[in-house]
Design an enzyme around this catalytic site. Structure first.
Site, PDB file in Angstrom:
ATOM      1  NE  ARG A 248      -3.843   1.114   9.600  1.00 16.95           N
ATOM      2  CZ  ARG A 248      -2.960   2.048   9.254  1.00 16.95           C
ATOM      3  NH1 ARG A 248      -2.262   2.656  10.169  1.00 16.95           N
ATOM      4  NH2 ARG A 248      -2.751   2.335   7.989  1.00 16.95           N
TER       5      ARG A 248
ATOM      6  NE  ARG B  56      -0.284   7.376  -4.096  1.00 15.07           N
ATOM      7  CZ  ARG B  56       0.065   6.087  -4.053  1.00 15.07           C
ATOM      8  NH1 ARG B  56      -0.252   5.360  -3.007  1.00 15.07           N
ATOM      9  NH2 ARG B  56       0.729   5.545  -5.048  1.00 15.07           N
TER      10      ARG B  56
ATOM     11  CG  HIS C 198       8.376   5.260   4.831  1.00 15.58           C
ATOM     12  ND1 HIS C 198       8.100   4.326   5.803  1.00 15.58           N
ATOM     13  CD2 HIS C 198       7.219   5.944   4.652  1.00 15.58           C
ATOM     14  CE1 HIS C 198       6.835   4.427   6.180  1.00 15.58           C
ATOM     15  NE2 HIS C 198       6.284   5.398   5.507  1.00 15.58           N
TER      16      HIS C 198
ATOM     17  CG  ASN D 111      -9.746   4.390   4.605  1.00 14.15           C
ATOM     18  OD1 ASN D 111      -8.974   5.347   4.667  1.00 14.15           O
ATOM     19  ND2 ASN D 111     -10.001   3.616   5.646  1.00 14.15           N
TER      20      ASN D 111
ATOM     21  CG  HIS E 167       1.345   5.069  11.881  1.00 12.69           C
ATOM     22  ND1 HIS E 167       2.584   5.639  11.998  1.00 12.69           N
ATOM     23  CD2 HIS E 167       1.052   5.054  10.561  1.00 12.69           C
ATOM     24  CE1 HIS E 167       3.033   5.976  10.797  1.00 12.69           C
ATOM     25  NE2 HIS E 167       2.122   5.627   9.907  1.00 12.69           N
TER      26      HIS E 167
ATOM     27  NE  ARG F 100       2.035  10.206   4.432  1.00 10.28           N
ATOM     28  CZ  ARG F 100       1.586  10.259   3.183  1.00 10.28           C
ATOM     29  NH1 ARG F 100       1.197  11.424   2.685  1.00 10.28           N
ATOM     30  NH2 ARG F 100       1.521   9.172   2.430  1.00 10.28           N
TER      31      ARG F 100
ATOM     32  CE1 TYR G 138      -2.984   9.286  11.446  1.00  3.64           C
ATOM     33  CE2 TYR G 138      -0.865   8.558  10.618  1.00  3.64           C
ATOM     34  CZ  TYR G 138      -2.130   9.028  10.386  1.00  3.64           C
ATOM     35  OH  TYR G 138      -2.551   9.240   9.106  1.00  3.64           O
TER      36      TYR G 138
END
Length: 657
Positions: free
Chosen positions: A556, A391, A421, A44, A584, A361, A454
């Site tokens: 989160r 990304r 998205h 991270n 998530h 993704r 997730y």
């Protein structure tokens, strides 16, 4: 109304990473999982230096440009404190815990004599072929310090007393970073760079080694390309990806103790004058701890096998079941199989004529993409809205775009200024001369790999009015416009869609709770998201809290709302959950005087999600599924939230006894 206050987004994100570090310090967490939390923290932080530090550095060069000014130094202070805590967790907690199990992690100390012969053998048989020292001189135009690659700086003195510097690239991208050696005295774990350091006398036999220090360079990860259409976007992005790791340096991370004269020789030789020089520990790129060589069930979390969430009777199809009742998949507690089956059935069902999907993704070996390709080969119209600008997943998405196009899938790329998205898919069937819709709407990507760790929610529905709205949205996306024009406006009655009605819809739902509170009726809002930043939405939550609405936020990561401020946010509670799974899912619950409205979707309340992305949030109408979501969120009040949810979804009766 009291003046609104907002917490800085970058400092809040660093606070989230600090929360990850807290999990590594918890003694109740199995030792290998604690080491993995250290890995997550390190990964991270690397991304923060690649993505956010360039922004903070640029702002600090132009003070007064925004309210970010000065936060670069504050961020560095916070990072330094966290890194100190990181080292303490390893030295005071992890190392003693491993020693108690007969596992000796060689950390910040020389290779023991006991295993020296084995380490020397490893060096000559597995490592030496990858070692290519580079002499540090004034002009190193033929050498480039790669992004996130580990280097070892060696200070040497020859027989005439002359000093020189050599730089060795640590080949951790070609051979393992961590090695395990087992003797009768126990297991020894050591870093690749320590194996090299232990054998430097073989590399430089005629010189005296005066010092050895580990280094790493972090580079900006932004990809900036001009507006293009169609395949030109993919080609331009593909070219940019080749240069991403050659962006300007944002950080030189170095081991403490390097003589300043040597450090600045490196800085100038490698053209790192504008990089932030940060002293860390001896070891960098500790995201590699994710592969720490430690076996044994007791060192890891107790395994939680996912449940079969939607059993389909023999002789029936998933589509048959779906036409009777909506379904909800809660991963990773429940198996992802129904999502894969949805796409597989769509690819082979003779009644299916068209399939539409958004992909952001996808898995590196995606069975969903394979099903879409099969559908196209079977003669169905398949349209995929593929987001190339996800990304760090750009290369994977470009790969799949090429394969799907070769199979006959129509690929639509979003505008460069407007990411898609949303996580939605739509199937159109022809049944008795009528169109029948089936759909998937999710909080997370259509990715069978991340579905294993997730926490996300997938709604499978045959709600025809809602899915007709989804069809209209796909029609808009196919036009590839930056923003909808007047003729593009869609009267969404069920879906909340960014660029159309998402912000106004949520503002209206908050206002309704304010109105209930004004009438003396119960009023509450519960929201679970990854990040909360956008000031209009935060201000509305402040207004609701002042009106007496009870607001609970499960955030989160970034949270720019400040709870507990007298006269402003006393009625707001903020909770951050970090555990074995990555939280998530996005869930929005509005009390509505006891007739709860429940929405889920892809959207956080960040500036980017509301103003520069296409997001889809959707209502949960089925009362059984709504109760499931309400119970899941209620269980997250528990300190052991994820275990409580697992038990609820597997054995509901356990929680009733």
């Amino acid at each position: 109304m009291e003046k609104a206050v907002f917490f800085n987004r970058d400092l809040s994100w660093l606070g989230f990473n600090g929360r990850v570090l807290m999990e590594a310090a918890r003694e109740k967490v199995p030792i290998l999982e604690r080491i993995k939390f250290l890995s997550i923290y390190s990964s991270n932080l690397d991304e923060f230096y690649r993505v956010r530090i360039p922004v903070l550095m640029a702002v600090d060069e132009h003070l007064g440009v925004s309210d970010l000014a000065g936060n670069y130094e504050l961020a560095k202070m916070e990072i330094n404190q966290q890194l100190q805590k990181f080292g303490e967790i390893i030295s005071r907690q992890i190392l003693p815990a491993l020693e108690a199990e007969g596992i000796h992690w060689i950390y910040n100390k020389p290779v023991p004599d006991l295993i020296s012969p084995i380490v020397n053998e490893l060096f000559f048989t597995e490592v030496l072929a990858y070692i290519h020292p580079v002499r540090i001189e004034k002009d190193l135009s033929g050498f480039f310090a790669e992004n996130n690659k580990l280097y070892q700086l060696v200070i040497l003195e020859d027989h005439n007393g002359l000093e020189r510097l050599e730089l060795i690239g640590i080949p951790s991208d070609e051979i393992p970073r961590l090695y395990s050696v087992t003797t009768k005295e126990g297991q020894y774990v050591l870093f690749l760079e320590d194996i090299i350091k232990h054998n430097l006398s073989h590399l430089f036999p005629d010189d005296m080694i005066k010092g050895v220090y580990n280094l790493k360079v972090t580079r900006d990860a932004e990809l900036n390309i001009d507006e293009l259409d169609g395949d030109d976007i993919a080609l331009a992005l593909e070219k940019k990806l080749e240069t991403r790791d050659f962006g300007f340096a944002t950080r030189l991370l170095c081991e403490p103790g390097i003589p300043l004269r040597s450090l600045y020789k490196v800085v100038y030789a490698l053209n790192l004058q504008k990089a932030s020089i940060v002293e860390g520990g001896r070891y960098h790129n500790l995201k590699d701890l994710n592969n720490f060589p430690l076996d044994g069930a007791k060192f890891s979390y107790l395994r939680w096998p996912p449940a079969l969430s939607v059993p389909v009777p023999e002789g029936e199809t998933l589509f048959d079941q779906l036409l009777k009742k909506d379904m909800l998949i809660n991963v990773p507690y429940q198996r992802y199989d129904p999502v894969l089956r949805f796409f597989n059935e769509a690819a082979n069902d003779v009644k299916v004529e068209e399939i539409y999907a958004t992909l952001y993704r996808v898995a590196s070996n995606s069975r969903i993409v394979s099903a879409l390709s099969t559908a196209a080969r079977n003669g169905k119209k398949v349209v995929v809205m593929l987001e190339l600008k996800a990304r760090f997943d750009e290369a994977n998405n470009i790969k799949w775009a090429k394969r799907m196009k070769a199979a006959g899938v129509k690929i639509i790329y979003s505008s460069l200024d407007l990411k898609v998205h949303a996580k939605v898919a739509l199937v159109k069937r022809r049944v008795a001369e009528q169109t029948q819709y089936l759909g998937l709407l999710a909080t997370g990507n259509f990715n069978e790999t991340t579905a294993k760790f997730y926490t996300d929610h997938v709604l499978l529905t045959a709600h025809q009015p809602m899915l007709r709205e989804l069809e209209l949205l796909f029609g808009f996306l196919s036009k590839k416009k930056k923003v909808p024009s007047l003729e593009d406006q869609i009267n969404f009655e069920h879906l909340l869609v960014a660029q159309f009605n998402l912000q106004s819809g949520f503002l209206g739902l908050i206002q309704r709770e304010i109105d209930h509170a004004a009438k003396g009726q119960p009023a509450s809002i519960t929201i679970k998201m990854n990040n909360l930043e956008e000031k209009v939405m935060i201000s509305k939550l402040y207004e609701a809290a002042q009106a007496g609405v009870k607001v609970k936020l499960i955030i989160r990561g970034i949270c720019c709302l400040v709870p507990g401020v007298a006269g402003l946010s006393e009625n707001i509670e903020v909770v951050r959950i970090v555990g074995r799974y990555l939280e998530h899912g996005r869930i929005f619950i509005f009390h509505n005087n006891g007739l709860e409205d429940v929405f889920m979707g892809s959207a956080d309340w960040m500036n980017r999600n509301i103003y520069s992305r296409v997001e889809v949030c959707f209502p949960v109408y089925d009362q059984d599924l709504k109760r499931t979501i309400l119970e899941i969120v209620n269980l997250q009040n528990d300190d052991a939230a994820q275990q409580a949810i697992y038990l609820f979804l597997h054995e509901p009766n356990i929680l009733q006894t």
